[in-house]
Structures are given as structure tokens and as C-alpha cells.
Design a protein around this motif. Structure first.
Motif, PDB file in Angstrom:
ATOM      1  N   GLY A 140     -75.678 -43.566 -36.048  1.00 10.79           N
ATOM      2  CA  GLY A 140     -76.155 -44.737 -36.664  1.00 10.79           C
ATOM      3  C   GLY A 140     -77.580 -44.271 -37.350  1.00 10.79           C
ATOM      4  O   GLY A 140     -78.407 -45.197 -37.455  1.00 10.79           O
ATOM      5  N   CYS A 141     -77.763 -43.106 -38.115  1.00  9.33           N
ATOM      6  CA  CYS A 141     -78.793 -42.813 -38.668  1.00  9.33           C
ATOM      7  C   CYS A 141     -78.227 -42.429 -40.263  1.00  9.33           C
ATOM      8  O   CYS A 141     -77.229 -42.077 -40.565  1.00  9.33           O
ATOM      9  CB  CYS A 141     -79.575 -41.779 -38.122  1.00  9.33           C
ATOM     10  N   PHE A 142     -79.102 -42.112 -41.064  1.00 12.92           N
ATOM     11  CA  PHE A 142     -78.710 -41.476 -42.586  1.00 12.92           C
ATOM     12  C   PHE A 142     -78.773 -39.915 -42.143  1.00 12.92           C
ATOM     13  O   PHE A 142     -79.651 -39.238 -41.158  1.00 12.92           O
ATOM     14  CB  PHE A 142     -79.932 -41.547 -43.469  1.00 12.92           C
ATOM     15  N   VAL A 143     -77.837 -39.150 -42.810  1.00  9.24           N
ATOM     16  CA  VAL A 143     -77.949 -37.622 -42.878  1.00  9.24           C
ATOM     17  C   VAL A 143     -78.303 -37.095 -44.138  1.00  9.24           C
ATOM     18  O   VAL A 143     -77.532 -37.637 -45.113  1.00  9.24           O
ATOM     19  CB  VAL A 143     -76.496 -37.263 -42.406  1.00  9.24           C
ATOM     20  N   VAL A 144     -79.303 -36.175 -44.461  1.00 11.98           N
ATOM     21  CA  VAL A 144     -79.597 -35.615 -45.781  1.00 11.98           C
ATOM     22  C   VAL A 144     -79.250 -34.248 -45.181  1.00 11.98           C
ATOM     23  O   VAL A 144     -79.874 -33.436 -44.461  1.00 11.98           O
ATOM     24  CB  VAL A 144     -80.907 -35.839 -46.070  1.00 11.98           C
ATOM     25  N   ASN A 145     -78.340 -33.625 -46.129  1.00  9.61           N
ATOM     26  CA  ASN A 145     -77.876 -32.259 -45.826  1.00  9.61           C
ATOM     27  C   ASN A 145     -78.166 -31.628 -47.185  1.00  9.61           C
ATOM     28  O   ASN A 145     -77.604 -32.068 -48.442  1.00  9.61           O
ATOM     29  CB  ASN A 145     -76.343 -32.373 -45.617  1.00  9.61           C
ATOM     30  N   ALA A 146     -78.417 -30.200 -47.032  1.00  8.40           N
ATOM     31  CA  ALA A 146     -78.765 -29.316 -48.195  1.00  8.40           C
ATOM     32  C   ALA A 146     -77.869 -27.951 -47.932  1.00  8.40           C
ATOM     33  O   ALA A 146     -78.057 -27.391 -46.917  1.00  8.40           O
ATOM     34  CB  ALA A 146     -80.312 -29.126 -48.414  1.00  8.40           C
ATOM     35  N   THR A 147     -77.180 -27.618 -48.857  1.00  8.22           N
ATOM     36  CA  THR A 147     -76.704 -26.161 -48.784  1.00  8.22           C
ATOM     37  C   THR A 147     -77.157 -25.217 -50.080  1.00  8.22           C
ATOM     38  O   THR A 147     -77.359 -25.833 -50.945  1.00  8.22           O
ATOM     39  CB  THR A 147     -74.902 -26.321 -48.799  1.00  8.22           C
ATOM     40  N   GLY A 148     -77.148 -24.096 -49.855  1.00  6.86           N
ATOM     41  CA  GLY A 148     -77.511 -23.018 -50.742  1.00  6.86           C
ATOM     42  C   GLY A 148     -76.457 -22.937 -51.742  1.00  6.86           C
ATOM     43  O   GLY A 148     -75.378 -23.130 -51.790  1.00  6.86           O
ATOM     44  N   TRP A 149     -76.729 -21.781 -52.647  1.00  6.83           N
ATOM     45  CA  TRP A 149     -75.934 -21.481 -53.975  1.00  6.83           C
ATOM     46  C   TRP A 149     -76.433 -20.279 -54.319  1.00  6.83           C
ATOM     47  O   TRP A 149     -77.476 -19.737 -54.275  1.00  6.83           O
ATOM     48  CB  TRP A 149     -76.198 -22.621 -55.121  1.00  6.83           C
ATOM     49  N   LYS A 182     -64.924 -13.349 -52.571  1.00  3.72           N
ATOM     50  CA  LYS A 182     -64.441 -14.431 -52.259  1.00  3.72           C
ATOM     51  C   LYS A 182     -64.983 -15.466 -51.152  1.00  3.72           C
ATOM     52  O   LYS A 182     -64.911 -16.358 -51.108  1.00  3.72           O
ATOM     53  CB  LYS A 182     -62.970 -14.421 -52.324  1.00  3.72           C
ATOM     54  N   ALA A 183     -65.390 -14.496 -50.256  1.00  2.00           N
ATOM     55  CA  ALA A 183     -66.205 -14.940 -48.978  1.00  2.00           C
ATOM     56  C   ALA A 183     -67.421 -15.583 -49.306  1.00  2.00           C
ATOM     57  O   ALA A 183     -68.055 -16.124 -48.287  1.00  2.00           O
ATOM     58  CB  ALA A 183     -65.937 -13.990 -47.888  1.00  2.00           C
ATOM     59  N   LEU A 184     -67.804 -15.307 -50.280  1.00  2.00           N
ATOM     60  CA  LEU A 184     -69.482 -15.777 -50.896  1.00  2.00           C
ATOM     61  C   LEU A 184     -69.275 -16.916 -51.784  1.00  2.00           C
ATOM     62  O   LEU A 184     -70.254 -16.946 -52.616  1.00  2.00           O
ATOM     63  CB  LEU A 184     -70.269 -14.653 -51.137  1.00  2.00           C
ATOM     64  N   ARG A 185     -68.327 -17.510 -52.045  1.00  2.00           N
ATOM     65  CA  ARG A 185     -67.990 -18.377 -52.861  1.00  2.00           C
ATOM     66  C   ARG A 185     -67.510 -19.994 -52.223  1.00  2.00           C
ATOM     67  O   ARG A 185     -66.727 -19.656 -50.946  1.00  2.00           O
ATOM     68  CB  ARG A 185     -67.051 -18.196 -53.989  1.00  2.00           C
ATOM     69  N   GLY A 186     -67.977 -20.919 -52.921  1.00  2.00           N
ATOM     70  CA  GLY A 186     -67.372 -22.227 -52.320  1.00  2.00           C
ATOM     71  C   GLY A 186     -68.322 -22.644 -51.190  1.00  2.00           C
ATOM     72  O   GLY A 186     -69.580 -21.984 -50.793  1.00  2.00           O
ATOM     73  N   GLY A 187     -68.000 -23.586 -50.325  1.00  2.00           N
ATOM     74  CA  GLY A 187     -68.603 -23.853 -49.275  1.00  2.00           C
ATOM     75  C   GLY A 187     -70.104 -24.582 -49.247  1.00  2.00           C
ATOM     76  O   GLY A 187     -70.931 -24.695 -48.352  1.00  2.00           O
ATOM     77  N   CYS A 188     -70.049 -25.381 -50.659  1.00  2.00           N
ATOM     78  CA  CYS A 188     -71.148 -25.924 -50.697  1.00  2.00           C
ATOM     79  C   CYS A 188     -71.019 -27.652 -50.536  1.00  2.00           C
ATOM     80  O   CYS A 188     -69.790 -28.285 -51.116  1.00  2.00           O
ATOM     81  CB  CYS A 188     -71.592 -25.794 -52.133  1.00  2.00           C
ATOM     82  N   MET A 189     -71.968 -28.355 -49.938  1.00  2.00           N
ATOM     83  CA  MET A 189     -71.643 -29.659 -50.003  1.00  2.00           C
ATOM     84  C   MET A 189     -73.010 -30.211 -49.348  1.00  2.00           C
ATOM     85  O   MET A 189     -73.328 -30.793 -48.451  1.00  2.00           O
ATOM     86  CB  MET A 189     -70.778 -30.021 -48.591  1.00  2.00           C
ATOM     87  N   THR A 190     -73.855 -30.258 -50.705  1.00  2.00           N
ATOM     88  CA  THR A 190     -75.202 -30.833 -50.465  1.00  2.00           C
ATOM     89  C   THR A 190     -74.762 -32.466 -50.802  1.00  2.00           C
ATOM     90  O   THR A 190     -74.177 -32.898 -51.728  1.00  2.00           O
ATOM     91  CB  THR A 190     -75.986 -30.474 -51.816  1.00  2.00           C
ATOM     92  N   ALA A 191     -75.307 -33.218 -49.519  1.00  2.00           N
ATOM     93  CA  ALA A 191     -74.917 -34.679 -49.423  1.00  2.00           C
ATOM     94  C   ALA A 191     -75.946 -35.578 -48.987  1.00  2.00           C
ATOM     95  O   ALA A 191     -76.866 -34.898 -48.059  1.00  2.00           O
ATOM     96  CB  ALA A 191     -73.451 -34.899 -48.763  1.00  2.00           C
ATOM     97  N   ILE A 192     -75.825 -36.846 -49.121  1.00  5.30           N
ATOM     98  CA  ILE A 192     -76.668 -37.895 -48.563  1.00  5.30           C
ATOM     99  C   ILE A 192     -76.000 -38.918 -47.834  1.00  5.30           C
ATOM    100  O   ILE A 192     -75.130 -39.504 -48.727  1.00  5.30           O
ATOM    101  CB  ILE A 192     -77.688 -38.226 -49.390  1.00  5.30           C
ATOM    102  N   VAL A 193     -75.843 -39.097 -46.595  1.00  3.86           N
ATOM    103  CA  VAL A 193     -74.653 -39.841 -45.933  1.00  3.86           C
ATOM    104  C   VAL A 193     -75.509 -41.070 -45.302  1.00  3.86           C
ATOM    105  O   VAL A 193     -76.534 -41.114 -44.633  1.00  3.86           O
ATOM    106  CB  VAL A 193     -73.896 -39.295 -44.946  1.00  3.86           C
ATOM    107  N   SER A 194     -74.858 -42.305 -45.338  1.00  2.00           N
ATOM    108  CA  SER A 194     -75.487 -43.703 -44.809  1.00  2.00           C
ATOM    109  C   SER A 194     -75.164 -43.699 -43.487  1.00  2.00           C
ATOM    110  O   SER A 194     -73.957 -42.903 -42.794  1.00  2.00           O
ATOM    111  CB  SER A 194     -75.008 -44.719 -45.571  1.00  2.00           C
ATOM    112  N   PRO A 195     -75.864 -44.370 -42.482  1.00  2.00           N
ATOM    113  CA  PRO A 195     -75.165 -44.737 -41.076  1.00  2.00           C
ATOM    114  C   PRO A 195     -73.764 -45.437 -41.024  1.00  2.00           C
ATOM    115  O   PRO A 195     -73.165 -45.383 -40.015  1.00  2.00           O
ATOM    116  CB  PRO A 195     -76.136 -45.872 -40.790  1.00  2.00           C
TER     117      PRO A 195
END
Length: 337
Positions: A212-221, A238-251
Motif C-alpha cells: 500500500g505504498c508508492f514504488v519508485v524504481n530506477a534501472t541503468g542503461w 545479448k546478455a547486456l541488452r534489455g532488462g530496463c524498467m524504470t517506473a513509478i507505481v501507485s499503491p
């Protein structure tokens, strides 16, 4: 009627400087200023962003990783030190809370460390990832329970976990039980591929719903040039590409703004803090929805130390007058001989 409280936050997805720790710190300070100029009161950076995440350890066998590992030691962050002073100054100058992931050096060991700076520049939390994941165990030591702490900041109560710590439900519950309002998540990014991005999204959205909280997530590039500098093997690249999901999520488990999944950028969003109560009114995992008499968590939050000392009181021995006289007689006798 309760006054509506809104907090503007920023999640930063940029590339580190793989050749210079100072270069990465300069990028951090510029991003703090850029986010603050957009009105952000909280700025979040990726996992171990300074000097960089040890991508080499994922694509190289240990026997070939020695030089890179030593280089990471040379560039790692000492806390407190010049890096923390620079970031603290940037936080204070811009009046923002900053959460930064660093490779921390403590004498002969490295740690995956999350630093939380309050808006006045004070370092209010230093925590270490409790269990490095898979290849990371060759790079970092383990943290302890003292870092599983939610801190009061200018933007509210902030808790933090790194990467797959989010797969440890008891670690997450420890922060939930301390009533975090904004949870900061940090992942490396540019790793594993789309499946990693999908897993990150599921994980942070679930934590937002459950806590029940906000989540602020940062991934690198990483840029293509940086990937090629880490390994010339096109298959391993190929193992060093993708996997990025910088996101801000509500409760409520929703993206507040569309996530950033490729390229560099700063994600900015306004958090309606009233949504926390709206969610917890129906389901408070550590309140009316909990059953502590059946299920509860015990946290050992003592800092781990390789040695503890026990002070032994020393009692002063005061010689008696007779003992002193006997001693004097013995000295005179010795001189007479």
C-alpha cells in the motif's frame, strides 16, 4: 478535511561512465539538478550506479575477471568520503531527497550499498544488500539487518531494497511493518533481456499493492559502445541488452506514468499521497489485514561485526604501608651489598 499532499518524484535511467568514477558522479549531480529543475523532490538512481554495476561478472568467468574486479575496488565509494560529500552537496543545493546505489568499499570488501540523502544533504540511511545474487556473490559481501530500516525524510517515510531482495518476502515485510510510504527499488538494467524487464514490472507492482505504498524504481542503461567494451563476444553482448524498467507505481499497482524501458531519460511523476490511505482502507497488510498472533516477523537489526570486545575493569592495587617499608628495606640491603 485533510489537505491533499502531492510529492513529485524522479527516477533516473542514464548510463554510467565506465572509465571514471568521477565521471559517473558528475552525471549523478547533473541529473539531480535536471530533476530538481522539473520540480522533483525525490530523485532515484539505479543499483550500484557509482562507479557502475559490475556487468563484467555476469559475462566473464572468475578466472578472467580479476583485473576488472580490482579496478572496481580502486573506483569504489568509501562512506563517508568525497563521493558522499559531492552528492550531499547536490541534494542540499537543490533541496531534494536522493537515493543512490553505490559499490561501497570497506577495507578489503565491496558491498552493494544504497544511500539515502535527505533534502538538507544529511546521509540518513546507508544499507547493504543482504544477499548478493548469483554471480554477484563473487563481487560483494553480505549486508545485515541494520539496513532494513524505513527513514523519515522531507518527502515522507522511505524504504529501499536492491534488485532480487524484492524476492525475499520477509525483507519486504520488514519495511512494510515500518509503514513505508515511498519504496525505492533499484535494479541494474541492461541485463538478461526482456524477461528481466517483465519480472521487474511484476515485482514492483506487486510490492506496491501488497504494501500500500508508492514504488519508485530506477534501472541503468548501457550504450552499444559500452556493451562492446565489456565483451567483444556478440553472443554475450545479448546478455547486456534489455532488462530496463524504470517506473513509478501507485499503491493501487498502476503505473503513474508510462515506464521507461530503453534509452536515457528521467521519469517524473506526481504522487497523490492520499492513495495510500485509499488502498490501506481496504487492505493493510501490517494493520487490520494482519494476524500477528498467527504470523509475525522477528528482525535482528543489530549491525554485524567481525569482532566484539568486552571491557574488563582494572582494579588499582595500592600497596600497604608495611609492604612499602619492606620494599625500601630490600632496596637499602641491595645497595649495601
Amino acid at each position: 478535511m485533510t489537505e491533499k499532499r502531492t510529492v513529485r518524484v524522479a527516477a533516473v535511467q542514464i548510463a554510467p561512465d565506465l572509465d571514471s568514477a568521477d565521471g559517473t558522479v558528475e552525471r549523478v549531480c547533473r541529473a539531480i539538478a535536471d530533476a530538481a529543475a522539473q520540480g522533483a523532490a525525490l530523485v532515484v538512481f539505479p543499483e550500484t550506479f557509482v562507479p557502475y554495476y559490475p556487468y563484467f561478472s555476469f559475462v566473464r568467468p572468475p578466472v578472467l575477471a580479476g583485473a576488472d574486479h580490482l579496478r572496481l575496488y580502486e573506483r569504489a565509494v568509501v562512506v563517508p568520503g568525497p563521493v558522499t560529500e559531492a552528492v550531499a552537496a547536490a541534494a542540499r543545493a537543490n533541496g531534494v531527497v536522493v537515493v543512490l546505489g553505490v559499490n561501497e568499499r570497506d577495507h578489503g570488501s565491496l558491498y552493494n550499498t544504497q544511500l539515502v540523502f535527505d533534502a538538507d544533504g544529511r546521509l540518513v540511511l546507508k544499507r547493504r544488500k543482504i544477499t548478493p545474487t548469483y554471480h554477484e556473490r563473487m563481487i560483494w559481501g553480505q549486508g545485515d539487518g541494520s539496513g532494513l530500516t524505513v527513514v523519515d525524510t522531507a518527502v515522507g517515510r522511505v524504504g529501499a531494497l536492491a534488485c532480487w531482495e524484492h524476492y525475499n518476502p520477509l525483507a519486504r515485510y520488514a519495511l512494510m511493518a515500518q509503514h513505508e510510504e515511498i519504496h525505492v527499488a533499484q535494479f541494474p538494467g541492461s541485463l538478461v533481456g526482456q524477461i528481466f524487464a517483465d519480472q521487474i514490472e511484476v515485482t514492483i507492482r506487486h510490492h506496491a499493492l501488497e504494501s500500500g505504498c508508492f514504488v519508485v524504481n530506477a534501472t541503468g542503461w548501457l550504450t552499444d559502445e559500452q556493451i562492446q567494451s565489456i565483451t567483444p563476444d556478440t553472443g554475450l553482448q545479448k546478455a547486456l541488452r534489455g532488462g530496463c524498467m524504470t517506473a513509478i507505481v501507485s499503491p493501487e499497482g498502476n503505473h503513474v506514468v508510462p515506464p521507461l524501458t530503453s534509452g536515457e531519460g528521467i521519469l517524473v511523476a506526481d504522487l497523490d499521497m492520499g492513495l495510500i490511505t485509499k488502498r490501506k482502507r481496504m487492505m493493510d497488510s501490517v494493520g487490520h489485514y494482519a494476524r500477528p498472533e498467527l504470523l509475525s516477523l522477528t528482525l535482528d537489526n543489530r549491525p554485524a561485526a567481525p569482532m566484539t570486545t568486552t571491557a574488563t575493569p582494572v582494579t588499582a592495587i595500592v600497596p600497604s604501608p608495611k609492604a612499602e617499608a619492606d620494599h625500601d628495606d630490600a632496596q637499602l640491603l641491595q645497595l649495601a651489598r
